[in-house]
Design a protein around this motif. Sequence first.
Motif, PDB file in Angstrom:
ATOM      1  N   VAL A   1       0.816  -1.295  -0.187  1.00 46.83           N
ATOM      2  CA  VAL A   1       0.001   0.006   0.045  1.00 46.83           C
ATOM      3  C   VAL A   1       0.874   1.469   0.086  1.00 46.83           C
ATOM      4  N   GLU A   2       1.937   1.414   0.862  1.00 45.86           N
ATOM      5  CA  GLU A   2       2.619   2.531   0.791  1.00 45.86           C
ATOM      6  C   GLU A   2       3.527   2.543  -0.392  1.00 45.86           C
ATOM      7  N   ALA A   3       4.004   1.604  -1.019  1.00 48.07           N
ATOM      8  CA  ALA A   3       4.628   1.899  -2.403  1.00 48.07           C
ATOM      9  C   ALA A   3       3.682   2.287  -3.340  1.00 48.07           C
ATOM     10  N   ALA A   4       2.473   1.859  -3.378  1.00 49.74           N
ATOM     11  CA  ALA A   4       1.394   2.174  -4.269  1.00 49.74           C
ATOM     12  C   ALA A   4       0.923   3.683  -3.958  1.00 49.74           C
ATOM     13  N   GLU A   5       1.084   4.173  -2.786  1.00 54.48           N
ATOM     14  CA  GLU A   5       0.619   5.570  -2.450  1.00 54.48           C
ATOM     15  C   GLU A   5       1.675   6.541  -3.077  1.00 54.48           C
ATOM     16  N   MET A   6       2.928   5.871  -2.985  1.00 47.19           N
ATOM     17  CA  MET A   6       3.938   6.850  -3.569  1.00 47.19           C
ATOM     18  C   MET A   6       4.362   6.691  -5.022  1.00 47.19           C
ATOM     19  N   GLY A   7       3.393   5.901  -5.516  1.00 47.99           N
ATOM     20  CA  GLY A   7       3.524   5.693  -7.131  1.00 47.99           C
ATOM     21  C   GLY A   7       4.656   5.078  -7.611  1.00 47.99           C
ATOM     22  N   VAL A   8       5.204   4.080  -6.966  1.00 49.94           N
ATOM     23  CA  VAL A   8       6.169   3.227  -7.496  1.00 49.94           C
ATOM     24  C   VAL A   8       5.638   1.991  -8.153  1.00 49.94           C
TER      25      VAL A   8
ATOM     26  N   ALA B   1      12.540   0.784  -0.986  1.00 51.01           N
ATOM     27  CA  ALA B   1      13.804   0.772  -1.821  1.00 51.01           C
ATOM     28  C   ALA B   1      13.841  -0.319  -2.823  1.00 51.01           C
ATOM     29  N   SER B   2      13.061  -1.626  -2.152  1.00 50.78           N
ATOM     30  CA  SER B   2      13.194  -2.884  -2.771  1.00 50.78           C
ATOM     31  C   SER B   2      12.151  -2.608  -4.216  1.00 50.78           C
ATOM     32  N   CYS B   3      11.212  -1.822  -3.886  1.00 53.27           N
ATOM     33  CA  CYS B   3      10.269  -1.753  -5.113  1.00 53.27           C
ATOM     34  C   CYS B   3      10.741  -0.945  -6.064  1.00 53.27           C
ATOM     35  N   ALA B   4      11.378   0.167  -5.496  1.00 55.43           N
ATOM     36  CA  ALA B   4      11.908   1.395  -6.273  1.00 55.43           C
ATOM     37  C   ALA B   4      13.216   0.484  -7.402  1.00 55.43           C
ATOM     38  N   VAL B   5      13.827  -0.140  -6.507  1.00 48.46           N
ATOM     39  CA  VAL B   5      14.946  -0.942  -7.541  1.00 48.46           C
ATOM     40  C   VAL B   5      14.396  -1.867  -8.811  1.00 48.46           C
ATOM     41  N   ALA B   6      13.250  -2.432  -8.185  1.00 42.69           N
ATOM     42  CA  ALA B   6      12.652  -3.454  -9.200  1.00 42.69           C
ATOM     43  C   ALA B   6      11.933  -2.593 -10.221  1.00 42.69           C
ATOM     44  N   ALA B   7      11.520  -1.497  -9.877  1.00 46.85           N
ATOM     45  CA  ALA B   7      10.937  -0.743 -10.976  1.00 46.85           C
ATOM     46  C   ALA B   7      11.751   0.147 -11.931  1.00 46.85           C
ATOM     47  N   LEU B   8      13.086   0.390 -11.163  1.00 46.63           N
ATOM     48  CA  LEU B   8      14.012   1.059 -12.374  1.00 46.63           C
ATOM     49  C   LEU B   8      14.425  -0.134 -13.399  1.00 46.63           C
ATOM     50  N   VAL B   9      14.527  -1.509 -12.772  1.00 44.77           N
ATOM     51  CA  VAL B   9      14.920  -2.645 -13.650  1.00 44.77           C
ATOM     52  C   VAL B   9      13.768  -2.739 -14.683  1.00 44.77           C
ATOM     53  N   ALA B  10      12.652  -2.489 -14.428  1.00 46.85           N
ATOM     54  CA  ALA B  10      11.414  -2.794 -15.268  1.00 46.85           C
ATOM     55  C   ALA B  10      11.419  -1.659 -16.096  1.00 46.85           C
ATOM     56  N   GLU B  11      11.647  -0.470 -15.938  1.00 44.49           N
ATOM     57  CA  GLU B  11      11.814   0.654 -16.846  1.00 44.49           C
ATOM     58  C   GLU B  11      13.120   0.445 -17.707  1.00 44.49           C
ATOM     59  N   ALA B  12      14.113   0.301 -17.288  1.00 40.47           N
ATOM     60  CA  ALA B  12      15.251  -0.087 -18.171  1.00 40.47           C
ATOM     61  C   ALA B  12      15.056  -1.403 -19.268  1.00 40.47           C
ATOM     62  N   ARG B  13      14.227  -2.458 -18.864  1.00 42.48           N
ATOM     63  CA  ARG B  13      13.799  -3.491 -19.788  1.00 42.48           C
ATOM     64  C   ARG B  13      12.875  -2.878 -20.765  1.00 42.48           C
ATOM     65  N   ARG B  14      11.884  -1.964 -20.263  1.00 43.29           N
ATOM     66  CA  ARG B  14      11.008  -1.520 -21.233  1.00 43.29           C
ATOM     67  C   ARG B  14      11.664  -0.553 -22.490  1.00 43.29           C
ATOM     68  N   VAL B  15      12.603   0.173 -21.814  1.00 43.82           N
ATOM     69  CA  VAL B  15      13.530   0.984 -22.967  1.00 43.82           C
ATOM     70  C   VAL B  15      14.111   0.265 -23.665  1.00 43.82           C
ATOM     71  N   ASP B  16      14.852  -0.742 -23.290  1.00 41.22           N
ATOM     72  CA  ASP B  16      15.544  -1.665 -24.067  1.00 41.22           C
ATOM     73  C   ASP B  16      14.764  -2.557 -25.102  1.00 41.22           C
TER      74      ASP B  16
END
Length: 314
Positions: free
Chosen positions: A38-45, A292-307
């Motif tokens: 819930v907290e990660a969702a509320e922060m928009g991650v 932070a765990s959610c943020a790390v995964a989100a940045l990995v997902a974004e990098a894969r989307r860009v690639d």
Amino acid sequence: MERKHEKYEQLIARCKALAPVPTAVAHPCDESSLRGVVEAAEMGVLQPILVGPRAKIEAIAAQFQLDISRYELVDAPHSQASAEAAVKLAREGKAHMLMKGSLHTDELMSAVVNSTNGLRTAHRISHAFVMDVPSLDRAIIITDAAINIAPSLKDKVHIVQNAIDLAHALGFGTPKVAILSAMETINPDILSTIEAAALCKMADRKQITGGILDGPLALDNAINLQAAKIKKIDSPVAGMADILVAPDLEAGNMLAKSLTFMAHADAAGIVLGARVPIILTSRADSVMTRLASCAVAALVAEARRVDASKAVTL
């Protein structure tokens, strides 16, 4: 201690500029796992898809006053079924990340590595901790501390490459990779020193790409520049490592937990090498570590989307 959490805060801030990532959350059936979502969702991650026993999840949300009314909920009778349903969502492309709830890691990973219905790729699946150590001026990656018990040299090629790709997703530039052992010289009686040398030569031959490797290195001269100078180690990595590659799971796990409990570090965990990044959290994790765990995964997902978009354009 004045630097505590600053590296994680920077990662979370980067995610706020991205769209929330659809995330299948397997069996969030206790307060800590559901609150973290819930907290990660509320922060928009992330944009959670809650997978588990509907009545139990709703009861926990009501008990702890967590508003889950905006999130999709997929009913599954028990933890193993939750893992399988969450993996299916990821396999079908409905979720771009997978997150562990209150089930055992083994239950989730058994569904992930299933040869028929799992999320395997050509890469070896491996684990990494992104560590926020207050005394260091940078985040460091430790691998593998949770998946590969006694990795072979072939396994370590994938483990190292996964960690380098993670570093790129987190904006490390060209990461410096220290292959750890008990010493910085090659000793034929200590296998990890020989494998370290082989990995470095494989990087020279472009079998591992995107990072600068050196090893074997002992922990002190991998992260402390003064220690490296005292031992007269001439290396672009020594004293400045971004990635620490442990010789086996036991060493990696003890290293990460030593930093956590004796150096006041936080450890954000992620599983790499599957079709989607997998967020591994512990019930003992702080709110900041979960985010932070959610943020790390989100940045990995974004990098894969860009690639992927670049590959389609080409």
